[in-house]
Scaffold this active site. Structure first.
Site, PDB file in Angstrom:
ATOM      1  NE  ARG A  79      17.475  -5.628  -2.690  1.00 14.71           N
ATOM      2  CZ  ARG A  79      16.914  -4.615  -2.030  1.00 14.71           C
ATOM      3  NH1 ARG A  79      16.604  -4.758  -0.766  1.00 14.71           N
ATOM      4  NH2 ARG A  79      16.662  -3.466  -2.628  1.00 14.71           N
ATOM      5  CE  LYS A 220      34.147  15.793 -13.914  1.00 13.19           C
ATOM      6  NZ  LYS A 220      33.098  15.598 -14.863  1.00 13.19           N
ATOM      7  CD  GLU A 254      25.865  19.513  -8.587  1.00 10.82           C
ATOM      8  OE1 GLU A 254      25.192  18.648  -9.153  1.00 10.82           O
ATOM      9  OE2 GLU A 254      26.117  19.500  -7.381  1.00 10.82           O
ATOM     10  CG  ASP A 273      27.029  15.465  -2.902  1.00 10.70           C
ATOM     11  OD1 ASP A 273      27.200  14.243  -3.078  1.00 10.70           O
ATOM     12  OD2 ASP A 273      26.596  16.221  -3.790  1.00 10.70           O
ATOM     13  CG  HIS A 278      33.876  15.757  -6.470  1.00 16.92           C
ATOM     14  ND1 HIS A 278      34.347  14.482  -6.717  1.00 16.92           N
ATOM     15  CD2 HIS A 278      32.536  15.681  -6.552  1.00 16.92           C
ATOM     16  CE1 HIS A 278      33.323  13.692  -6.930  1.00 16.92           C
ATOM     17  NE2 HIS A 278      32.216  14.380  -6.839  1.00 16.92           N
ATOM     18  CE  LYS A 378      22.804  18.561  -5.091  1.00 20.27           C
ATOM     19  NZ  LYS A 378      23.214  18.125  -6.421  1.00 20.27           N
ATOM     20  CE  LYS A 383      27.256  19.573 -15.301  1.00 18.17           C
ATOM     21  NZ  LYS A 383      27.808  19.140 -14.021  1.00 18.17           N
TER      22      LYS A 383
HETATM   23  N1  LIG Z   1      24.269   6.983  -9.803  1.00 20.79           N
HETATM   24  C1  LIG Z   1      25.299   7.779  -9.865  1.00 20.79           C
HETATM   25  O1  LIG Z   1      25.471   8.559 -10.817  1.00 20.79           O
HETATM   26  C2  LIG Z   1      26.363   7.753  -8.783  1.00 20.79           C
HETATM   27  C3  LIG Z   1      27.424   8.690  -8.830  1.00 20.79           C
HETATM   28  C4  LIG Z   1      28.427   8.639  -7.848  1.00 20.79           C
HETATM   29  C5  LIG Z   1      28.358   7.687  -6.848  1.00 20.79           C
HETATM   30  N2  LIG Z   1      27.310   6.808  -6.821  1.00 20.79           N
HETATM   31  C6  LIG Z   1      27.314   5.782  -5.774  1.00 20.79           C
HETATM   32  O2  LIG Z   1      27.304   4.509  -6.397  1.00 20.79           O
HETATM   33  C7  LIG Z   1      26.527   3.591  -5.650  1.00 20.79           C
HETATM   34  C8  LIG Z   1      25.440   3.007  -6.532  1.00 20.79           C
HETATM   35  O3  LIG Z   1      24.654   4.053  -7.052  1.00 20.79           O
HETATM   36  P1  LIG Z   1      23.243   3.810  -7.773  1.00 20.79           P
HETATM   37  O4  LIG Z   1      22.773   5.159  -8.163  1.00 20.79           O
HETATM   38  O5  LIG Z   1      23.350   2.755  -8.804  1.00 20.79           O
HETATM   39  O6  LIG Z   1      22.381   3.291  -6.559  1.00 20.79           O
HETATM   40  P2  LIG Z   1      20.911   2.681  -6.582  1.00 20.79           P
HETATM   41  O7  LIG Z   1      20.356   2.652  -7.964  1.00 20.79           O
HETATM   42  O8  LIG Z   1      20.136   3.404  -5.542  1.00 20.79           O
HETATM   43  O9  LIG Z   1      21.165   1.231  -6.007  1.00 20.79           O
HETATM   44  C9  LIG Z   1      21.888   0.229  -6.695  1.00 20.79           C
HETATM   45  C10 LIG Z   1      21.278  -1.117  -6.428  1.00 20.79           C
HETATM   46  O10 LIG Z   1      21.431  -1.460  -5.058  1.00 20.79           O
HETATM   47  C11 LIG Z   1      20.271  -2.199  -4.634  1.00 20.79           C
HETATM   48  N3  LIG Z   1      19.683  -1.566  -3.457  1.00 20.79           N
HETATM   49  C12 LIG Z   1      19.185  -0.338  -3.341  1.00 20.79           C
HETATM   50  N4  LIG Z   1      18.740  -0.113  -2.086  1.00 20.79           N
HETATM   51  C13 LIG Z   1      18.953  -1.236  -1.406  1.00 20.79           C
HETATM   52  C14 LIG Z   1      18.729  -1.631  -0.080  1.00 20.79           C
HETATM   53  N5  LIG Z   1      18.184  -0.814   0.826  1.00 20.79           N
HETATM   54  N6  LIG Z   1      19.098  -2.868   0.299  1.00 20.79           N
HETATM   55  C15 LIG Z   1      19.663  -3.701  -0.580  1.00 20.79           C
HETATM   56  N7  LIG Z   1      19.897  -3.371  -1.872  1.00 20.79           N
HETATM   57  C16 LIG Z   1      19.561  -2.155  -2.279  1.00 20.79           C
HETATM   58  C17 LIG Z   1      19.281  -2.166  -5.738  1.00 20.79           C
HETATM   59  O11 LIG Z   1      19.316  -3.389  -6.413  1.00 20.79           O
HETATM   60  P3  LIG Z   1      18.329  -4.600  -6.020  1.00 20.79           P
HETATM   61  O12 LIG Z   1      17.086  -3.997  -5.454  1.00 20.79           O
HETATM   62  O13 LIG Z   1      18.118  -5.310  -7.314  1.00 20.79           O
HETATM   63  O14 LIG Z   1      19.133  -5.346  -5.024  1.00 20.79           O
HETATM   64  C18 LIG Z   1      19.795  -1.119  -6.687  1.00 20.79           C
HETATM   65  O15 LIG Z   1      19.549  -1.426  -8.010  1.00 20.79           O
HETATM   66  C19 LIG Z   1      25.976   4.374  -4.468  1.00 20.79           C
HETATM   67  O16 LIG Z   1      26.825   4.170  -3.389  1.00 20.79           O
HETATM   68  C20 LIG Z   1      26.072   5.827  -4.906  1.00 20.79           C
HETATM   69  O17 LIG Z   1      26.253   6.686  -3.799  1.00 20.79           O
HETATM   70  C21 LIG Z   1      26.319   6.809  -7.771  1.00 20.79           C
END
Ligand SMILES: NC(=O)c1ccc[n+]([C@@H]2O[C@H](COP(=O)([O-])OP(=O)(O)OC[C@H]3O[C@@H](n4cnc5c(N)ncnc54)[C@H](OP(=O)(O)O)[C@@H]3O)[C@@H](O)[C@H]2O)c1
Length: 521
Positions: A79, A220, A254, A273, A278, A378, A383
């Site tokens: 967005r 991994k 962790e 989680d 995992h 956690k 870790k």
């Molecule tokens: N981060 C990690 O290390 C990690 C690890 C394993 C799995 N995941 C999974 O990967 C996915 C993405 O993770 P992330 O950490 O990048 O997530 P994030 O930063 O919370 O969200 C990614 C993007 O989605 C959009 N967004 C967030 N909330 C929203 C809402 N309520 N409505 C519409 N758009 C929204 C935002 O972009 P805009 O506001 O620009 O639209 C945001 O930049 C998730 O499903 C998470 O569970 C993440």
């Protein structure tokens, strides 16, 4: 080749191993398993944490190691309004803290990064995205091959997959267009019903071979090595069963607390989680039978067979099989850390578990009666991820006159983090005239004598996705079987009258609630 030649060849190889441990194979030739077709990687949610911290750095490192196809481009959307240049700069920032950022190489790579703002709720927005992709595809010659990566909150998976489908981005046609693959991050649902529901939505526009459910744990190196260790050596398989193994402990500990994921974690807790994904993968790799071929579906078939054999928990006697805990305040690395309930965004009365240990049995011929202890939590002392296979004691001690009946049994430890190593503990004689035994440990460090480059887990899964290899990705039957096991436990835990009593407190920086030792008795 006759027997003598074979022995000579073995001796030569053994000699070679002591001097050139890679046996003459250049490291680089093991790094990349094939060049993917020209393609585009479309990241939905590209303004988020995952894209900047994991996906783009992984693609950049693949670029540096020759793992990306040519032509190739990345198309981010979310967005937030960003120009191409702003997106490129945003993606460069996290790389500054790494040792892979080479300005010239980044310049070359970042030319292939594009961005367009979208509205997740508007089909017209996805149609506009599809038009932009078509134009760029024509210009670049990427053969209309698409990886569609959902890097968005799980609540948006269903609607976004449908929008992508309705905009024509899921279509694979042998004649005109190339392939389309959708990548979904865990969590795959919240319980069995929501997992089935998510899958149904994904299948409205995508077929199973197009769906890549990522569990980066699986990629991994040392996790993959479990299969090599078990099935490329003939000496372990004959003893890998109930006759010789007393129990198996699988631990993923962790030191981190809930960090910035309070909203998600409060709903999920440790069972969703860590255990749904995992821990179940580590269990399957440890317990599965050898597949007939190292090929995606044959490996996944064997994993699914393990999930089918998991004995359901007697939910009336949860305490005999499960310990749940929640971290309190404590100290880690000499610093005070707050209790879970005092973390920002956490309900001060929260009953979400941050620690679980479960005793699991597999009802099959190989594992009957062998407990598998799965532990994750956690804010634990260290870790650490490891699998420890505890063998049985010798059936009869010929040293009993001097040493008594008890001789410490053998132990094999497969270290995944931080020590990537395999250790075997066994008994030897202590030097001297008196009969004394001592336990010694033989270690193999995974990167020992290896100086070549390494692909991290996200690099490996992205490469496999571009190559269309689903070996390291969950198949839906596996997801559903794991939820079928966990959902009754979750329901029992979350609805039982003594929920508060079941959740045992533990100090941060320790190994969890004291009751874990009762489970092992
Ligand atoms: N981060 C990690 O290390 C990690 C690890 C394993 C799995 N995941 C999974 O990967 C996915 C993405 O993770 P992330 O950490 O990048 O997530 P994030 O930063 O919370 O969200 C990614 C993007 O989605 C959009 N967004 C967030 N909330 C929203 C809402 N309520 N409505 C519409 N758009 C929204 C935002 O972009 P805009 O506001 O620009 O639209 C945001 O930049 C998730 O499903 C998470 O569970 C993440």
């Amino acid at each position: 080749m006759d027997k003598a030649d074979k022995i000579r060849e073995f001796d030569n190889a053994t000699m070679a191993e002591t001097t050139t441990p890679d046996m003459g194979i250049p490291f680089e030739s093991c790094l990349i398993e094939g060049t993917p077709d020209p393609c585009m990687v479309v990241i939905v949610g590209a303004s988020g944490d995952l894209t900047a911290r994991k996906i783009v750095p992984a693609l950049f490192n693949l670029f540096l190691n020759g793992g990306l196809p040519s032509p190739f481009f990345v198309f981010g959307c979310a967005r937030t309004n960003l120009s191409n240049q702003e997106f490129r700069d945003k993606m460069k920032n996290p790389l500054k803290a790494t040792n892979i950022l080479d300005d010239q190489k980044w310049q070359d790579f970042s030319k292939s990064l594009y961005y367009q703002a979208i509205d997740y709720g508007e089909l017209s927005s996805f149609r506009s995205l599809a038009r932009s992709l078509r134009e760029l595809d024509k210009k670049q010659g990427t053969g209309w091959n698409r990886v569609l990566y959902l890097a968005i909150p799980p609540s948006l998976y269903k609607s976004t997959a449908q929008m992508l489908g309705k905009a024509g981005l899921s279509v694979e046609s042998e004649k005109k267009s190339g392939w389309a693959r959708i990548v979904v991050e865990k969590p795959f649902g919240h319980d069995l019903d929501t997992a089935i529901d998510l899958d149904r939505s994904l299948h409205e526009h995508f077929q199973e071979h197009q769906i890549f459910r990522i569990d980066h744990y699986l990629a991994k190196e040392t996790v993959q090595n479990i299969l090599m260790f078990r099935f490329a050596n003939s000496i372990f398989e004959p003893i890998w069963n109930r006759r010789y193994i007393d129990h198996v402990s699988i631990t993923a500990a962790e030191t981190l607390g809930v960090e910035h994921r309070a909203g998600y974690y409060e709903q999920a807790g440790v069972l969703r989680d860590m255990f749904q994904n995992h821990m179940m993968q580590l269990l399957a790799l440890t317990a599965m039978d050898p597949p007939s071929l190292f090929e995606a579906d044959r490996v996944r078939d064997e994993k699914v067979k393990v999930y089918r054999t998991i004995r359901p928990f007697p939910t009336a006697d949860l305490k005999g099989y499960l310990v749940l805990g929640q971290y309190g305040a404590g100290a880690l690395d000499g610093k005070r850390v707050p209790a879970y309930r005092d973390e920002p965004g956490i309900d001060p009365e929260s009953l979400t578990p941050t620690f679980a240990m479960m005793k699991v049995f597999l009802d099959n011929w190989r594992w009957q009666g062998v407990p598998f202890y799965l532990t994750s939590g956690k804010r634990l002392a260290k870790k650490l991820t490891e699998i420890v296979v505890q063998f049985k004691e010798v059936p009869h001690s010929m040293f009993r006159q001097t040493l008594g009946e008890h001789i410490t049994a053998n132990r094999l430890s497969l270290g995944i983090y931080p020590d990537e190593k395999i250790s075997l503990t066994f008994q030897t004689k202590n030097p001297g005239a008196k009969v004394c035994l001592r336990s010694v440990t033989m270690d193999f460090h995974y990167h020992q004598n290896y100086t070549g480059p390494i692909l991290d887990a996200y690099e490996k899964v992205l490469l496999d996705c571009m190559l269309g290899d689903q070996m390291l990705f969950w198949r839906q039957d596996g997801v559903e079987l794991c939820w079928s096991f966990l959902t009754p436990i979750l329901s029992a835990c979350e609805s039982c009258g003594d929920r508060r009593e079941m959740l045992l407190p533990y100090d941060s920086g320790t190994w969890g609630p004291k009751a874990v030792s009762d489970l092992k008795e």
